[in-house]
Enzyme design. Structure first.
Site, PDB file in Angstrom:
ATOM      1  N   SER A 128       0.863  -1.187   0.000  1.00 26.17           N
ATOM      2  CA  SER A 128       0.000   0.000   0.000  1.00 26.17           C
ATOM      3  C   SER A 128       0.891   1.225   0.000  1.00 26.17           C
ATOM      4  O   SER A 128       2.021   1.172   0.502  1.00 26.17           O
ATOM      5  CB  SER A 128      -0.863  -0.019   1.270  1.00 26.17           C
ATOM      6  N   TYR A 169      -2.384   0.092  10.467  1.00 25.62           N
ATOM      7  CA  TYR A 169      -2.319  -0.335   9.059  1.00 25.62           C
ATOM      8  C   TYR A 169      -0.986   0.078   8.430  1.00 25.62           C
ATOM      9  O   TYR A 169      -0.326  -0.721   7.757  1.00 25.62           O
ATOM     10  CB  TYR A 169      -3.500   0.284   8.305  1.00 25.62           C
TER      11      TYR A 169
HETATM   12  N1  NAP Z   1      -8.763  -1.145  -1.729  1.00 30.73           N
HETATM   13  C1  NAP Z   1      -7.715  -0.330  -1.749  1.00 30.73           C
HETATM   14  O1  NAP Z   1      -7.811   0.831  -2.185  1.00 30.73           O
HETATM   15  C2  NAP Z   1      -6.371  -0.812  -1.277  1.00 30.73           C
HETATM   16  C3  NAP Z   1      -5.308   0.102  -1.326  1.00 30.73           C
HETATM   17  C4  NAP Z   1      -4.051  -0.309  -0.926  1.00 30.73           C
HETATM   18  C5  NAP Z   1      -3.871  -1.611  -0.497  1.00 30.73           C
HETATM   19  N2  NAP Z   1      -4.916  -2.471  -0.437  1.00 30.73           N
HETATM   20  C6  NAP Z   1      -4.647  -3.850   0.011  1.00 30.73           C
HETATM   21  O2  NAP Z   1      -5.217  -4.757  -0.909  1.00 30.73           O
HETATM   22  C7  NAP Z   1      -5.585  -5.963  -0.232  1.00 30.73           C
HETATM   23  C8  NAP Z   1      -7.041  -6.282  -0.507  1.00 30.73           C
HETATM   24  O3  NAP Z   1      -7.814  -5.177  -0.047  1.00 30.73           O
HETATM   25  P1  NAP Z   1      -9.346  -4.999  -0.451  1.00 30.73           P
HETATM   26  O4  NAP Z   1      -9.533  -3.563  -0.712  1.00 30.73           O
HETATM   27  O5  NAP Z   1      -9.744  -6.015  -1.454  1.00 30.73           O
HETATM   28  O6  NAP Z   1     -10.016  -5.313   0.978  1.00 30.73           O
HETATM   29  P2  NAP Z   1     -11.429  -5.904   1.376  1.00 30.73           P
HETATM   30  O7  NAP Z   1     -12.433  -5.658   0.325  1.00 30.73           O
HETATM   31  O8  NAP Z   1     -11.679  -5.385   2.756  1.00 30.73           O
HETATM   32  O9  NAP Z   1     -11.139  -7.478   1.452  1.00 30.73           O
HETATM   33  C9  NAP Z   1     -10.245  -7.966   2.420  1.00 30.73           C
HETATM   34  C10 NAP Z   1     -10.145  -9.472   2.300  1.00 30.73           C
HETATM   35  O10 NAP Z   1      -9.269  -9.926   3.335  1.00 30.73           O
HETATM   36  C11 NAP Z   1      -9.951 -10.917   4.090  1.00 30.73           C
HETATM   37  N3  NAP Z   1      -9.507 -10.972   5.467  1.00 30.73           N
HETATM   38  C12 NAP Z   1      -9.430  -9.982   6.367  1.00 30.73           C
HETATM   39  N4  NAP Z   1      -8.996 -10.458   7.549  1.00 30.73           N
HETATM   40  C13 NAP Z   1      -8.810 -11.786   7.373  1.00 30.73           C
HETATM   41  C14 NAP Z   1      -8.366 -12.844   8.201  1.00 30.73           C
HETATM   42  N5  NAP Z   1      -8.035 -12.651   9.492  1.00 30.73           N
HETATM   43  N6  NAP Z   1      -8.269 -14.074   7.679  1.00 30.73           N
HETATM   44  C15 NAP Z   1      -8.609 -14.311   6.396  1.00 30.73           C
HETATM   45  N7  NAP Z   1      -9.041 -13.358   5.557  1.00 30.73           N
HETATM   46  C16 NAP Z   1      -9.131 -12.124   6.044  1.00 30.73           C
HETATM   47  C17 NAP Z   1     -11.415 -10.523   3.999  1.00 30.73           C
HETATM   48  O11 NAP Z   1     -12.227 -11.601   4.388  1.00 30.73           O
HETATM   49  P3  NAP Z   1     -13.724 -11.364   4.991  1.00 30.73           P
HETATM   50  O12 NAP Z   1     -14.620 -11.221   3.779  1.00 30.73           O
HETATM   51  O13 NAP Z   1     -13.992 -12.561   5.807  1.00 30.73           O
HETATM   52  O14 NAP Z   1     -13.682 -10.103   5.819  1.00 30.73           O
HETATM   53  C18 NAP Z   1     -11.501 -10.166   2.523  1.00 30.73           C
HETATM   54  O15 NAP Z   1     -11.550 -11.328   1.748  1.00 30.73           O
HETATM   55  C19 NAP Z   1      -5.269  -5.717   1.242  1.00 30.73           C
HETATM   56  O16 NAP Z   1      -3.994  -6.225   1.535  1.00 30.73           O
HETATM   57  C20 NAP Z   1      -5.269  -4.206   1.340  1.00 30.73           C
HETATM   58  O17 NAP Z   1      -4.504  -3.747   2.431  1.00 30.73           O
HETATM   59  C21 NAP Z   1      -6.163  -2.096  -0.815  1.00 30.73           C
END
Ligand code: NAP
Length: 247
Positions: free
Chosen positions: A134, A147
């Site tokens: 990130s 985070y």
């Molecule tokens: N979206 C952005 O703009 C953005 C920007 C920078 C980085 N990122 C990174 O990209 C990645 C994906 O983010 P996203 O935006 O797709 O997030 P998201 O929509 O919140 O999805 C997060 C995923 O992680 C799973 N998760 C969370 N805690 C967990 C645990 N303890 N064990 C197993 N699974 C777990 C969630 O499962 P549940 O459905 O069970 O909650 C979900 O499948 C992350 O690493 C995030 O930090 C995202």
């Protein structure tokens, strides 16, 4: 872009960037597995995939036994994607317990999955790990101390693995996916706590864009970038991965 013959695991593959990555890897020909925290979440992801083959595994990232057992299968590709944004709040407003939980999910669990994956990858002479990073790994944002600290630690883990195992066929990348339209950004918008929370939803990128780049990193075409922290907003990376330029 062909990943035929490769076996991949995406953590947190049931929604958001993880689910889009499951789709991109499968479309590139990989045998794809993903984790989710419930059977219902696995079923929901399978419905979203609409027949694209992928095997769901019920496992919390922080369950060391479940993750070790799963990774004993052996994977050519590990995508450390699962993460939480919370606790959102300034340092005087969050608890040490919630802070530690964030570090456990976003950093320690990714370390553990990496360690267990490396056992088989090193024995097999190679493998690819993509740590989803990130901008927050490198730039602090108000209200995100846990985070930011977790992602900064993950970036150092990426570099450590490259130093220790890059010479043994292990290709590891840190990859910042940009500001992407997922549930995580919904939670960020709802908080209103920092500049990222003010970005209108219409300005967010679709999840299939970083997913395509993640799949590209799993191919030999990205070999020269191993060990680095990469960003989807890099024009060179976008061109190499087949993404449109940012206008
Ligand atoms: N979206 C952005 O703009 C953005 C920007 C920078 C980085 N990122 C990174 O990209 C990645 C994906 O983010 P996203 O935006 O797709 O997030 P998201 O929509 O919140 O999805 C997060 C995923 O992680 C799973 N998760 C969370 N805690 C967990 C645990 N303890 N064990 C197993 N699974 C777990 C969630 O499962 P549940 O459905 O069970 O909650 C979900 O499948 C992350 O690493 C995030 O930090 C995202």
């Amino acid at each position: 872009m062909s990943l035929t013959g490769k076996k991949a695991l995406v953590t947190g593959g049931n929604r958001g960037i993880g689910l889009a990555t499951v789709r991109a890897l499968a479309e590139a020909g990989a045998e794809v597995h993903f984790t989710a925290r419930s059977a219902a979440n696995i079923a929901a992801a399978q419905r979203e995939l609409g027949g694209i083959p992928a095997t769901g595994h019920h496992a919390n990232m922080t369950d060391r036994i479940a993750m070790a057992t799963l990774l004993e299968q052996g994977f050519d590709i590990l995508i450390n994607n699962a993460a939480v944004i919370g606790p959102i709040g300034c340092i005087l407003d969050v608890s040490a317990e919630d802070w530690a939980t964030s570090i456990d999910v976003n950093l320690t669990a990714a370390f553990h999955a990496t360690q267990r994956a490396l056992v088989r990858m090193v024995a097999n002479g190679g493998g690819t790990i993509v740590n989803i990073s990130s901008g927050a790994a490198h730039r602090p944002q108000e209200g995100w101390s846990a985070y930011c600290a977790g992602k900064a630690g993950l970036a150092m883990l990426t570099r450590s693995v490259h130093l220790e195992y890059g010479g043994q066929g292990i290709r590891i990348f840190g990859f910042a996916p940009g500001v992407v339209d997922t549930d995580m950004q919904g939670a960020i918008r709802a908080s209103g706590i920092n500049p990222v929370s003010k970005i209108p939803r219409a300005d967010l990128a679709p999840a299939h864009e970083p997913a395509k780049a993640i799949a590209w990193l799993c191919t030999a075409a990205a070999d020269a970038l191993a060990g680095q922290e990469l960003d989807v907003r890099s024009p060179d990376l976008r061109a190499a991965a087949g993404l449109p330029p940012i206008t």
